[in-house]
Write a protein that holds these residues in place. Structure first.
Motif, PDB file in Angstrom:
ATOM      1  N   PRO A   1      -5.847  -4.041   3.790  1.00 58.39           N
ATOM      2  CA  PRO A   1      -4.919  -2.928   3.527  1.00 58.39           C
ATOM      3  C   PRO A   1      -4.208  -3.038   2.179  1.00 58.39           C
ATOM      4  CG  PRO A   1      -4.125  -4.321   5.322  1.00 58.39           C
ATOM      5  CD  PRO A   1      -5.518  -4.738   5.043  1.00 58.39           C
ATOM      6  N   GLU A   2      -4.002  -4.285   1.698  1.00 53.49           N
ATOM      7  CA  GLU A   2      -3.304  -4.413   0.407  1.00 53.49           C
ATOM      8  C   GLU A   2      -4.128  -3.856  -0.750  1.00 53.49           C
ATOM      9  OE1 GLU A   2      -4.802  -8.611   1.570  1.00 53.49           O
ATOM     10  OE2 GLU A   2      -3.850  -6.880   2.534  1.00 53.49           O
ATOM     11  N   ASP A   3      -5.451  -3.753  -0.543  1.00 55.20           N
ATOM     12  CA  ASP A   3      -6.302  -3.194  -1.599  1.00 55.20           C
ATOM     13  C   ASP A   3      -6.313  -1.671  -1.590  1.00 55.20           C
ATOM     14  OD1 ASP A   3      -7.018  -5.753  -2.403  1.00 55.20           O
ATOM     15  OD2 ASP A   3      -8.714  -5.856  -1.012  1.00 55.20           O
ATOM     16  N   VAL A   4      -5.698  -1.078  -0.554  1.00 55.64           N
ATOM     17  CA  VAL A   4      -5.651   0.387  -0.460  1.00 55.64           C
ATOM     18  C   VAL A   4      -4.629   0.956  -1.433  1.00 55.64           C
ATOM     19  CG1 VAL A   4      -5.155   2.342   1.056  1.00 55.64           C
ATOM     20  CG2 VAL A   4      -6.419   0.366   1.936  1.00 55.64           C
ATOM     21  N   LEU A   5      -3.499   0.253  -1.614  1.00 57.19           N
ATOM     22  CA  LEU A   5      -2.404   0.806  -2.408  1.00 57.19           C
ATOM     23  C   LEU A   5      -2.789   1.155  -3.848  1.00 57.19           C
ATOM     24  CD1 LEU A   5       0.746  -1.110  -1.141  1.00 57.19           C
ATOM     25  CD2 LEU A   5       0.334   1.343  -1.103  1.00 57.19           C
ATOM     26  N   PRO A   6      -3.572   0.327  -4.566  1.00 62.68           N
ATOM     27  CA  PRO A   6      -3.956   0.745  -5.926  1.00 62.68           C
ATOM     28  C   PRO A   6      -4.708   2.069  -5.943  1.00 62.68           C
ATOM     29  CG  PRO A   6      -4.362  -1.601  -5.638  1.00 62.68           C
ATOM     30  CD  PRO A   6      -4.009  -1.071  -4.288  1.00 62.68           C
ATOM     31  N   LEU A   7      -5.612   2.271  -4.968  1.00 57.35           N
ATOM     32  CA  LEU A   7      -6.324   3.554  -4.882  1.00 57.35           C
ATOM     33  C   LEU A   7      -5.354   4.687  -4.582  1.00 57.35           C
ATOM     34  CD1 LEU A   7      -9.623   2.935  -2.856  1.00 57.35           C
ATOM     35  CD2 LEU A   7      -9.390   3.494  -5.272  1.00 57.35           C
TER      36      LEU A   7
ATOM     37  N   PHE B   1     -13.177   6.568  10.860  1.00 58.28           N
ATOM     38  CA  PHE B   1     -13.924   6.900   9.649  1.00 58.28           C
ATOM     39  C   PHE B   1     -13.110   6.553   8.407  1.00 58.28           C
ATOM     40  CE2 PHE B   1     -15.665  10.177   6.619  1.00 58.28           C
ATOM     41  CZ  PHE B   1     -16.893   9.555   6.451  1.00 58.28           C
ATOM     42  N   PHE B   2     -11.783   6.586   8.502  1.00 61.43           N
ATOM     43  CA  PHE B   2     -10.910   6.173   7.407  1.00 61.43           C
ATOM     44  C   PHE B   2     -11.254   4.750   6.962  1.00 61.43           C
ATOM     45  CE2 PHE B   2      -6.940   3.787   6.456  1.00 61.43           C
ATOM     46  CZ  PHE B   2      -6.592   4.386   5.257  1.00 61.43           C
TER      47      PHE B   2
ATOM     48  N   LYS C   1       3.458  -2.110   5.205  1.00 59.91           N
ATOM     49  CA  LYS C   1       3.301  -2.108   6.660  1.00 59.91           C
ATOM     50  C   LYS C   1       2.787  -0.765   7.160  1.00 59.91           C
ATOM     51  CE  LYS C   1       6.557  -5.725   8.019  1.00 59.91           C
ATOM     52  NZ  LYS C   1       5.471  -6.557   8.550  1.00 59.91           N
ATOM     53  N   THR C   2       3.156   0.319   6.457  1.00 57.28           N
ATOM     54  CA  THR C   2       2.646   1.635   6.836  1.00 57.28           C
ATOM     55  C   THR C   2       1.132   1.685   6.666  1.00 57.28           C
ATOM     56  OG1 THR C   2       4.717   2.704   6.214  1.00 57.28           O
ATOM     57  CG2 THR C   2       2.780   4.102   6.326  1.00 57.28           C
ATOM     58  N   VAL C   3       0.644   1.167   5.530  1.00 55.71           N
ATOM     59  CA  VAL C   3      -0.800   1.147   5.290  1.00 55.71           C
ATOM     60  C   VAL C   3      -1.500   0.243   6.303  1.00 55.71           C
ATOM     61  CG1 VAL C   3      -2.598   0.629   3.597  1.00 55.71           C
ATOM     62  CG2 VAL C   3      -0.440   1.628   2.841  1.00 55.71           C
ATOM     63  N   GLU C   4      -0.870  -0.863   6.667  1.00 57.52           N
ATOM     64  CA  GLU C   4      -1.451  -1.735   7.687  1.00 57.52           C
ATOM     65  C   GLU C   4      -1.595  -0.999   9.018  1.00 57.52           C
ATOM     66  OE1 GLU C   4       0.989  -5.180   7.952  1.00 57.52           O
ATOM     67  OE2 GLU C   4       0.486  -5.916   5.937  1.00 57.52           O
TER      68      GLU C   4
END
Length: 442
Positions: free
Chosen positions: A16-22, A3-4, A40-43
């Motif tokens: 995943p690189e677009d997650v960091l700004p949020l 669901f994430f 890499k953690t977000v990946e």
């Protein structure tokens, strides 16, 4: 699909690189701008379904508005589960995250004590880079501030991991002589916090072992404030283990070490001494040391421990709370004491205050209940302890439970014994300690 990831893709985020700004925006809202995961953690979250480490979970919850459990639930392709968004994202982790099993916390903590014993038996000192020390110091500063304000289960793993890193540097790192004192100071502080954690989990023997490790590091650092502080922690452990003679001994010993220090550690030791003397019924000592602490307050010069804050400083609010508790332990109660106890509760009424600690708030509320009881006000006592009884189980540490049980015991004597309100309140308090992951109490 988790669901994430489903939630992110529903918002147009497919990499995943677009997650960091949020993530950065959410961290900023929570006042945690430095708590950023590596790419890499977000990946790993995005592609491999790894759960975030505990330090990152509050920001992820704030970012997406759902609990970690909901976000890390598999959902069939083409469906949208009926998960309910949280009512306003909050830095507080979900109940499941907070409610780390107490036995598991004790198990991992016991491993840390064994690790600390090994460290104490064989230190080695070589060299390490300054950048790594700076990162460790930043983490220590975060943990010191977080300890009185958050459930212990949310910081326990980080606390043990950071302590282990410092031990490894002292044992086999590349420590220069100029770095050695600072590393020992850091090891003493972390061991102090771990020891306090064991005390909050009601494991006094492990707490005392870890306090001795903290004391050894403090002596190696030749830091008199920290040495005195560890005596204070020994006193605190003995106090909550119902060993008032030991508590008084350790507090008196530490007070002698801190007699010429200008920071607040000396005042804390006097407060500990007064509380232990009150349990022993020594009213003369209570009066003498509390007056000494009041006189010294005007001459305090904050030191390096005070600047860290958290458990390493003894704020005026806490000094009043300790003074009131000594009177409650002496079973005193009158209008003037009631006013002082109400003022002590008020001192911890603002969670945004830098000196706020929910454990101190709960303790002062229990003391107010006792003093109202000893003043003949059963209904007022019930009103005072009500917020404590409403605490979530994650906040019910050993000290808070002992304080609540003192109120229950007081309800069984005197005129309160036959009051209907007292009978109902006794039953509520008896049920209070049924389940309790650990949380700090001073």
């Amino acid at each position: 699909m988790l669901f994430f990831r489903h939630t992110l893709e529903a918002r147009g985020i497919r990499n995943p690189e677009d997650v960091l700004p949020l993530y950065r925006e959410a961290a900023s809202r929570l006042g945690l701008p430095n708590a950023e995961p590596a790419a890499k953690t977000v990946e790993g979250w995005f592609y491999e379904g790894r759960r975030p480490q505990r330090a990152f979970r509050p920001v992820v919850v704030e970012m997406l508005g759902y609990s970690i459990d909901d976000l890390w639930t598999e959902v069939p392709e083409g469906t949208t589960p009926g998960f309910v968004p949280l009512a306003g994202a909050s830095p507080t982790p979900s109940r499941t995250d907070i409610g780390t099993d107490l036995n598991e916390m004790k198990r991992t903590g016991t491993m840390a004590v064994q690790r600390a014993k090994e460290f104490l038996l064989g230190k080695d000192r070589q060299r390490v880079g300054d950048d790594r020390l700076d990162l460790l110091n930043d983490e220590v500063a975060r943990l010191v501030v977080a300890y009185p304000r958050q459930p212990l289960s949310t910081i326990w793993d980080d606390l043990l991991e950071t302590q282990d890193q410092v031990f490894r540097l002292l044992e086999g790192g590349r420590v220069r002589p100029t770095q050695l004192r600072d590393l020992n100071v850091t090891a003493a502080m972390l061991s102090f916090l771990v020891a306090k954690g064991f005390n909050d989990m009601e494991v006094p023997h492990q707490a005392m072992t870890m306090t001795r490790v903290a004391a050894s590091c403090a002596r190696d650092a030749e830091h008199p404030g920290l040495i005195a502080l560890t005596d204070g922690l020994k006193s605190l452990i003995a106090y909550w283990a119902d060993k008032p003679e030991d508590a008084h001994h350790y507090a008196s010993q530490g007070a002698q070490i801190a007699a010429n220090l200008r920071g607040t550690v000396g005042l804390w030791l006097l407060g500990l001494q007064a509380r232990a003397a009150a349990v022993l019924g020594d009213e003369e000592t209570v009066r003498a040391v509390n007056q000494q602490a009041a006189d010294r307050r005007d001459h305090v010069v904050p030191d390096d421990l005070d600047q860290l804050g958290g458990l390493f400083t003894y704020a005026p609010e806490k000094q009043l709370y300790y003074s009131v508790e000594a009177e409650a332990l002496l079973r005193h109660g009158d209008a003037q004491l009631v006013a002082q106890a109400e003022h002590a509760v008020q001192g911890f009424s603002d969670p945004s205050s830098p000196n706020w600690a929910f454990g101190d708030l709960a303790g002062s509320q229990c003391d107010l209940a006792l003093i109202r009881l000893f003043s003949g006000d059963v209904d007022g006592a019930a009103d005072a302890i009500r917020p404590v009884l409403n605490l979530p189980v994650s906040h019910r540490n050993n000290g808070i439970i002992v304080s609540a049980m003192r109120v229950r015991n007081a309800l069984m004597s005197g005129s309160a014994r036959t009051a209907v309100t007292a009978r109902d309140l006794r039953a509520e308090i008896e049920a209070f300690p049924a389940s309790r992951p650990a949380l700090p109490r001073g």
